[in-house]
Design a protein around this motif. Structure first.
Motif, PDB file in Angstrom:
ATOM      1  N   ASP A 267       0.824  -1.211   0.000  1.00  0.00           N
ATOM      2  CA  ASP A 267       0.000   0.000   0.000  1.00  0.00           C
ATOM      3  C   ASP A 267       0.856   1.259   0.000  1.00  0.00           C
ATOM      4  OD1 ASP A 267      -2.376  -1.400  -0.011  1.00  0.00           O
ATOM      5  OD2 ASP A 267      -2.647  -1.295   2.162  1.00  0.00           O
ATOM      6  N   LEU A 268       2.017   1.168   0.637  1.00  0.00           N
ATOM      7  CA  LEU A 268       2.947   2.288   0.695  1.00  0.00           C
ATOM      8  C   LEU A 268       4.277   1.815   0.105  1.00  0.00           C
ATOM      9  CD1 LEU A 268       3.591   5.175   1.564  1.00  0.00           C
ATOM     10  CD2 LEU A 268       4.169   4.264   3.827  1.00  0.00           C
ATOM     11  N   PRO A 269       4.554   2.149  -1.152  1.00  0.00           N
ATOM     12  CA  PRO A 269       5.796   1.700  -1.786  1.00  0.00           C
ATOM     13  C   PRO A 269       7.027   2.206  -1.040  1.00  0.00           C
ATOM     14  CG  PRO A 269       4.275   2.569  -3.434  1.00  0.00           C
ATOM     15  CD  PRO A 269       3.713   2.910  -2.076  1.00  0.00           C
ATOM     16  N   ALA A 270       8.017   1.332  -0.905  1.00  0.00           N
ATOM     17  CA  ALA A 270       9.253   1.677  -0.203  1.00  0.00           C
ATOM     18  C   ALA A 270      10.406   0.892  -0.813  1.00  0.00           C
ATOM     19  CB  ALA A 270       9.115   1.350   1.277  1.00  0.00           C
ATOM     20  N   ILE A 271      11.616   1.308  -0.467  1.00  0.00           N
ATOM     21  CA  ILE A 271      12.814   0.598  -0.904  1.00  0.00           C
ATOM     22  C   ILE A 271      13.647   0.247   0.308  1.00  0.00           C
ATOM     23  CG2 ILE A 271      12.887   1.696  -3.175  1.00  0.00           C
ATOM     24  CD1 ILE A 271      15.128   3.528  -2.066  1.00  0.00           C
ATOM     25  N   GLN A 272      14.501  -0.756   0.155  1.00  0.00           N
ATOM     26  CA  GLN A 272      15.444  -1.103   1.204  1.00  0.00           C
ATOM     27  C   GLN A 272      16.817  -0.597   0.783  1.00  0.00           C
ATOM     28  OE1 GLN A 272      14.428  -5.394   1.700  1.00  0.00           O
ATOM     29  NE2 GLN A 272      14.551  -4.843   3.869  1.00  0.00           N
ATOM     30  N   VAL A 273      17.507   0.040   1.719  1.00  0.00           N
ATOM     31  CA  VAL A 273      18.829   0.603   1.432  1.00  0.00           C
ATOM     32  C   VAL A 273      19.812   0.192   2.519  1.00  0.00           C
ATOM     33  CG1 VAL A 273      17.931   2.594   0.173  1.00  0.00           C
ATOM     34  CG2 VAL A 273      18.305   2.784   2.620  1.00  0.00           C
TER      35      VAL A 273
ATOM     36  N   ASP B  93       9.834   7.207  -0.228  1.00  0.00           N
ATOM     37  CA  ASP B  93       9.949   8.477  -0.947  1.00  0.00           C
ATOM     38  C   ASP B  93       8.823   9.388  -0.458  1.00  0.00           C
ATOM     39  OD1 ASP B  93       9.586  10.529  -2.991  1.00  0.00           O
ATOM     40  OD2 ASP B  93      10.889   9.301  -4.250  1.00  0.00           O
ATOM     41  N   GLU B  94       9.155  10.629  -0.157  1.00  0.00           N
ATOM     42  CA  GLU B  94       8.161  11.568   0.360  1.00  0.00           C
ATOM     43  C   GLU B  94       6.970  11.698  -0.588  1.00  0.00           C
ATOM     44  OE1 GLU B  94       7.935  15.947   2.452  1.00  0.00           O
ATOM     45  OE2 GLU B  94       9.734  15.406   1.325  1.00  0.00           O
ATOM     46  N   ALA B  95       7.233  11.654  -1.903  1.00  0.00           N
ATOM     47  CA  ALA B  95       6.153  11.749  -2.888  1.00  0.00           C
ATOM     48  C   ALA B  95       5.220  10.543  -2.794  1.00  0.00           C
ATOM     49  CB  ALA B  95       6.728  11.867  -4.297  1.00  0.00           C
ATOM     50  N   GLU B  96       5.774   9.363  -2.496  1.00  0.00           N
ATOM     51  CA  GLU B  96       4.936   8.160  -2.330  1.00  0.00           C
ATOM     52  C   GLU B  96       4.049   8.281  -1.104  1.00  0.00           C
ATOM     53  OE1 GLU B  96       4.376   5.852  -4.383  1.00  0.00           O
ATOM     54  OE2 GLU B  96       6.099   5.866  -5.733  1.00  0.00           O
ATOM     55  N   LEU B  97       4.589   8.864  -0.031  1.00  0.00           N
ATOM     56  CA  LEU B  97       3.777   9.062   1.172  1.00  0.00           C
ATOM     57  C   LEU B  97       2.640  10.033   0.886  1.00  0.00           C
ATOM     58  CD1 LEU B  97       3.168   8.566   4.136  1.00  0.00           C
ATOM     59  CD2 LEU B  97       4.831  10.368   4.694  1.00  0.00           C
ATOM     60  N   GLU B  98       2.933  11.117   0.182  1.00  0.00           N
ATOM     61  CA  GLU B  98       1.887  12.079  -0.167  1.00  0.00           C
ATOM     62  C   GLU B  98       0.829  11.440  -1.054  1.00  0.00           C
ATOM     63  OE1 GLU B  98       1.366  15.023   1.179  1.00  0.00           O
ATOM     64  OE2 GLU B  98       3.156  14.718   2.403  1.00  0.00           O
ATOM     65  N   SER B  99       1.260  10.593  -1.978  1.00  0.00           N
ATOM     66  CA  SER B  99       0.322   9.881  -2.854  1.00  0.00           C
ATOM     67  C   SER B  99      -0.561   8.929  -2.038  1.00  0.00           C
ATOM     68  CB  SER B  99       1.096   9.109  -3.922  1.00  0.00           C
ATOM     69  OG  SER B  99       0.235   8.378  -4.742  1.00  0.00           O
ATOM     70  N   TYR B 100       0.044   8.228  -1.086  1.00  0.00           N
ATOM     71  CA  TYR B 100      -0.717   7.335  -0.213  1.00  0.00           C
ATOM     72  C   TYR B 100      -1.774   8.115   0.559  1.00  0.00           C
ATOM     73  CZ  TYR B 100      -1.933   4.551   3.832  1.00  0.00           C
ATOM     74  OH  TYR B 100      -2.653   3.894   4.814  1.00  0.00           O
ATOM     75  N   ILE B 101      -1.383   9.252   1.120  1.00  0.00           N
ATOM     76  CA  ILE B 101      -2.324  10.084   1.877  1.00  0.00           C
ATOM     77  C   ILE B 101      -3.466  10.546   0.979  1.00  0.00           C
ATOM     78  CG2 ILE B 101      -2.576  12.296   3.083  1.00  0.00           C
ATOM     79  CD1 ILE B 101       0.316  11.820   4.147  1.00  0.00           C
ATOM     80  N   ALA B 102      -3.160  10.964  -0.243  1.00  0.00           N
ATOM     81  CA  ALA B 102      -4.197  11.405  -1.187  1.00  0.00           C
ATOM     82  C   ALA B 102      -5.153  10.255  -1.505  1.00  0.00           C
ATOM     83  CB  ALA B 102      -3.559  11.942  -2.457  1.00  0.00           C
ATOM     84  N   ARG B 103      -4.610   9.032  -1.692  1.00  0.00           N
ATOM     85  CA  ARG B 103      -5.468   7.864  -1.957  1.00  0.00           C
ATOM     86  C   ARG B 103      -6.381   7.574  -0.773  1.00  0.00           C
ATOM     87  NH1 ARG B 103      -0.573   5.802  -3.699  1.00  0.00           N
ATOM     88  NH2 ARG B 103      -0.493   4.267  -1.989  1.00  0.00           N
ATOM     89  N   GLN B 104      -5.873   7.747   0.434  1.00  0.00           N
ATOM     90  CA  GLN B 104      -6.679   7.503   1.621  1.00  0.00           C
ATOM     91  C   GLN B 104      -7.803   8.524   1.752  1.00  0.00           C
ATOM     92  OE1 GLN B 104      -5.453   4.344   1.741  1.00  0.00           O
ATOM     93  NE2 GLN B 104      -6.245   4.576   3.785  1.00  0.00           N
ATOM     94  N   TYR B 105      -7.517   9.777   1.418  1.00  0.00           N
ATOM     95  CA  TYR B 105      -8.573  10.804   1.416  1.00  0.00           C
ATOM     96  C   TYR B 105      -9.644  10.459   0.385  1.00  0.00           C
ATOM     97  CZ  TYR B 105      -6.578  14.345   4.534  1.00  0.00           C
ATOM     98  OH  TYR B 105      -6.122  15.037   5.629  1.00  0.00           O
ATOM     99  N   ALA B 106      -9.226  10.031  -0.799  1.00  0.00           N
ATOM    100  CA  ALA B 106     -10.181   9.669  -1.853  1.00  0.00           C
ATOM    101  C   ALA B 106     -11.032   8.479  -1.414  1.00  0.00           C
ATOM    102  CB  ALA B 106      -9.449   9.358  -3.154  1.00  0.00           C
ATOM    103  N   ALA B 107     -10.403   7.489  -0.785  1.00  0.00           N
ATOM    104  CA  ALA B 107     -11.145   6.317  -0.312  1.00  0.00           C
ATOM    105  C   ALA B 107     -12.142   6.712   0.778  1.00  0.00           C
ATOM    106  CB  ALA B 107     -10.171   5.261   0.211  1.00  0.00           C
TER     107      ALA B 107
END
Length: 73
Positions: A30-36, A45-59
């Motif tokens: 649900d929240l894309p991430a990478i291992q480093v 990625d901060e943009a992925e977190l913002e996208s996740y939050i936007a999807r949750q608002y839409a849902a």
């Protein structure tokens, strides 16, 4: 310049959730991430977190619309 990638501890603070919940979001995809790094630390990625939050608002909006339509009918 703020960091592009956030630690899971940053994600849990921003979303006000537990570390287990943050990890579950990543593990489920649900929240894309990478291992480093050598220890495989998760980074979001901060943009992925913002996208996740936007999807949750839409849902949430969709859920409320469905609920209101069900009560009206």
């Amino acid at each position: 310049m703020p960091p592009r990638f956030l630690k899971l501890s940053d994600v849990q603070e921003i979303l006000n959730i537990s570390s287990q919940q943050a990890y579950a979001l990543v593990r489920s995809g649900d929240l894309p991430a990478i291992q480093v790094g050598g220890r495989g630390q998760w980074r979001v990625d901060e943009a992925e977190l913002e996208s996740y939050i936007a999807r949750q608002y839409a849902a949430a909006r969709e859920h409320l619309r469905e609920r209101e339509a069900g009560q009206a009918g």
